[in-house]
Each structure stands twice: as structure tokens, then as C-alpha cells.
Design a protein around this motif. Structure first.
Motif, PDB file in Angstrom:
ATOM      1  N   SER A   8       0.821  -1.216   0.000  1.00 45.04           N
ATOM      2  CA  SER A   8       0.000   0.000   0.000  1.00 45.04           C
ATOM      3  C   SER A   8       0.853   1.264   0.000  1.00 45.04           C
ATOM      4  O   SER A   8       0.524   2.248  -0.686  1.00 45.04           O
ATOM      5  CB  SER A   8      -0.950   0.005   1.205  1.00 45.04           C
ATOM      6  OG  SER A   8      -0.227  -0.024   2.428  1.00 45.04           O
ATOM      7  N   THR A   9       1.967   1.254   0.711  1.00 42.40           N
ATOM      8  CA  THR A   9       2.818   2.446   0.744  1.00 42.40           C
ATOM      9  C   THR A   9       3.535   2.652  -0.590  1.00 42.40           C
ATOM     10  O   THR A   9       3.789   3.793  -0.996  1.00 42.40           O
ATOM     11  CB  THR A   9       3.858   2.352   1.884  1.00 42.40           C
ATOM     12  OG1 THR A   9       4.532   1.093   1.812  1.00 42.40           O
ATOM     13  CG2 THR A   9       3.202   2.482   3.235  1.00 42.40           C
ATOM     14  N   VAL A  10       3.835   1.567  -1.297  1.00 40.19           N
ATOM     15  CA  VAL A  10       4.440   1.698  -2.628  1.00 40.19           C
ATOM     16  C   VAL A  10       3.417   2.267  -3.609  1.00 40.19           C
ATOM     17  O   VAL A  10       3.722   3.166  -4.394  1.00 40.19           O
ATOM     18  CB  VAL A  10       4.957   0.335  -3.141  1.00 40.19           C
ATOM     19  CG1 VAL A  10       5.454   0.455  -4.584  1.00 40.19           C
ATOM     20  CG2 VAL A  10       6.065  -0.192  -2.242  1.00 40.19           C
ATOM     21  N   LEU A  11       2.190   1.764  -3.552  1.00 36.78           N
ATOM     22  CA  LEU A  11       1.163   2.182  -4.513  1.00 36.78           C
ATOM     23  C   LEU A  11       0.751   3.640  -4.350  1.00 36.78           C
ATOM     24  O   LEU A  11       0.358   4.285  -5.315  1.00 36.78           O
ATOM     25  CB  LEU A  11      -0.062   1.269  -4.400  1.00 36.78           C
ATOM     26  CG  LEU A  11       0.163  -0.188  -4.819  1.00 36.78           C
ATOM     27  CD1 LEU A  11      -1.128  -0.995  -4.662  1.00 36.78           C
ATOM     28  CD2 LEU A  11       0.682  -0.283  -6.250  1.00 36.78           C
ATOM     29  N   VAL A  12       0.830   4.162  -3.126  1.00 36.48           N
ATOM     30  CA  VAL A  12       0.475   5.575  -2.936  1.00 36.48           C
ATOM     31  C   VAL A  12       1.696   6.491  -3.060  1.00 36.48           C
ATOM     32  O   VAL A  12       1.595   7.700  -2.882  1.00 36.48           O
ATOM     33  CB  VAL A  12      -0.212   5.815  -1.563  1.00 36.48           C
ATOM     34  CG1 VAL A  12      -1.504   5.016  -1.482  1.00 36.48           C
ATOM     35  CG2 VAL A  12       0.720   5.473  -0.404  1.00 36.48           C
ATOM     36  N   GLY A  13       2.856   5.914  -3.378  1.00 35.02           N
ATOM     37  CA  GLY A  13       4.043   6.714  -3.643  1.00 35.02           C
ATOM     38  C   GLY A  13       4.865   7.108  -2.444  1.00 35.02           C
ATOM     39  O   GLY A  13       5.764   7.945  -2.554  1.00 35.02           O
ATOM     40  N   GLU A  14       4.612   6.488  -1.296  1.00 35.35           N
ATOM     41  CA  GLU A  14       5.370   6.845  -0.100  1.00 35.35           C
ATOM     42  C   GLU A  14       6.751   6.216  -0.066  1.00 35.35           C
ATOM     43  O   GLU A  14       7.670   6.757   0.560  1.00 35.35           O
ATOM     44  CB  GLU A  14       4.584   6.463   1.163  1.00 35.35           C
ATOM     45  CG  GLU A  14       3.343   7.299   1.393  1.00 35.35           C
ATOM     46  CD  GLU A  14       2.632   6.923   2.686  1.00 35.35           C
ATOM     47  OE1 GLU A  14       3.179   6.091   3.453  1.00 35.35           O
ATOM     48  OE2 GLU A  14       1.540   7.460   2.935  1.00 35.35           O
ATOM     49  N   LYS A  15       6.891   5.042  -0.698  1.00 30.66           N
ATOM     50  CA  LYS A  15       8.175   4.353  -0.726  1.00 30.66           C
ATOM     51  C   LYS A  15       8.362   3.677  -2.079  1.00 30.66           C
ATOM     52  O   LYS A  15       7.396   3.194  -2.664  1.00 30.66           O
ATOM     53  CB  LYS A  15       8.265   3.288   0.373  1.00 30.66           C
ATOM     54  CG  LYS A  15       8.704   3.770   1.739  1.00 30.66           C
ATOM     55  CD  LYS A  15       8.836   2.602   2.691  1.00 30.66           C
ATOM     56  CE  LYS A  15       9.331   3.058   4.058  1.00 30.66           C
ATOM     57  NZ  LYS A  15      10.746   3.491   4.025  1.00 30.66           N
TER      58      LYS A  15
END
Length: 230
Positions: free
Chosen positions: A102-109
């Protein structure tokens, strides 16, 4: 101490291919791996989606063990927990879940920072990460397509643990982006109508259904796992 023993027994049971690779059940997982490879003789199998018709079928345990046996074969494997509603992969491998899919998909990591190594050689994990309010939208996003493309540049096999088909649309959304799909069913629990309905729901998504994994078969009938081609 008792609690740790119980947890260790649970991990042994769920990751038998890691803790007891010479067991008959581990051999059945290797048989499934071989059948998957035979199902894609003309083209390399690079991505695999695993789902079930409903909950408590053994889907996540099957996914984890298949990831292990592919890694034991020497393939570089990424197991992605794409169940953004009830994730379990981080529990199975005892990993931190503060960052993940989820953090990859929203651009956080970026993917490489969110991915975690395991003590199984060749096997990396992308856990679910924080549970988002919009799982289906994230899985169907362009960011997800880019993630899969990037993962396949690094890994020989990308395996997705997805939610049950009859519960939500998540597996259907991912199905047409994967080279193959498996449905896990539990012996004497899963209704035939549920299996048929799951198959019918995956077909419009152009899922390449490879077959069905039947688990929890009575010991007197088999060594616990069968694989049936579609």
C-alpha cells in the motif's frame, strides 16, 4: 516459553516447506510447482495469482509454501501480499508491516525500499503495509501495473496472495495481469457451487486459470495435497 513453542509450531505447520522440506507435504508442493511449469511450456511463468472462493481454504498457507519451493529451486521470488483487507504474510514470515504494497502504490516508498528479505535464500516479501480505505482502486491502478513491471525486471517469479474471489473483486482485478492463477479449495468444506462461481467470476477478467489446489485431504486418502489441472 509455552507461547513461543506454540508460535514455533504454528510457523512449522504453515511453512512446512521451509522447516521440513523432506516431508510428504513438501513434496506435494514441489509437485504443484512442477505442474505449474508444465502448464506454461511455451512461455515462461513469471507471475502467479493465488486465490480461493471463500475464507479459511488454506490460500495463504499454500501461497507461502509455493513461494518457498520456487525459491528453493533457485528462482528469485517476490511474494506480494495483495490481500489489502486481511493480510497474513507478515505474520507467517514474522516481518514488520509498517511499509508494504500500500505504501508503494500511494508513492510513499519505492518498491526496493519496501521489499523485505527473508531467511529463505532467493525469497523476498512485499507485505501488505497499512490497510488502505480503497483496496480495489489501488490494485487496479496504473501504479500497480508499474509495480508488477518493475518487479519482473528483478525477479524470476512474482506471486500474489489475493483475497477470496466471492468476497471482493480484488483477485479479478489482478487476474488479467498475471501469467497464471490457482484456486485453493479445502476438502469437505468448499461447496462445488462456490468453486464454479469463483471460476465464472475469473473468466471475464481473462484469468489464465491453471487449475485447483485441493488441500486438507484426509491422510488415509493422500499425502494431504493434490493438484488438478484445469
Amino acid at each position: 516459553m509455552a507461547k513461543r513453542k506454540k508460535q514455533f509450531k504454528t510457523n512449522v505447520r504453515s511453512l512446512i516447506t521451509k522447516f521440513n522440506p523432506k516431508s510428504p507435504i513438501s513434496e506435494q508442493y514441489r509437485t504443484i510447482r512442477t505442474n505449474i511449469e508444465f502448464a506454461s511450456v511455451d512461455t515462461a511463468m513469471r507471475s502467479l495469482l493465488i486465490t480461493s472462493s471463500g475464507p479459511s481454504e488454506g490460500k495463504s498457507s499454500t501461497t507461502a509454501n509455493l513461494a518457498v519451493v520456487f525459491a528453493q529451486q533457485g528462482k528469485k521470488v517476490l511474494l506480494i501480499d495483495a490481500d489489502l483487507r486481511k493480510p497474513t504474510v507478515h505474520y507467517t514470515f514474522k516481518l514488520d508491516n509498517r511499509a508494504g504494497l500500500s505504501t508503494v502504490l500511494v508513492g510513499e516508498k519505492p518498491l526496493e525500499e519496501a521489499t523485505k528479505e527473508t531467511d529463505v535464500p532467493n525469497l523476498d516479501i512485499l507485505t501488505c503495509g497499512p490497510i488502505p480505505p480503497n483496496p480495489s482502486e489501488l490494485l487496479g491502478s496504473n501504479a500497480m501495473k508499474q509495480l508488477i513491471k518493475k518487479a519482473q525486471e528483478t525477479y524470476d517469479m512474482v506471486i500474489f496472495d489475493t483475497p477470496p474471489v466471492l468476497a471482493v473483486t480484488d483477485a479479478q482485478i489482478l487476474a488479467n495481469t498475471c501469467d497464471g492463477a490457482l484456486i485453493v479449495v479445502r476438502s469437505e468444506k468448499t461447496e462445488y457451487d462456490a468453486i464454479q462461481k469463483a471460476k465464472e467470476l475469473l473468466e471475464p477478467a481473462h484469468a489464465k486459470l491453471l487449475g485447483i489446489v485441493l488441500n486438507d485431504v484426509a491422510q488415509k486418502k493422500s499425502n494431504t495435497y493434490y493438484y488438478y489441472g484445469s
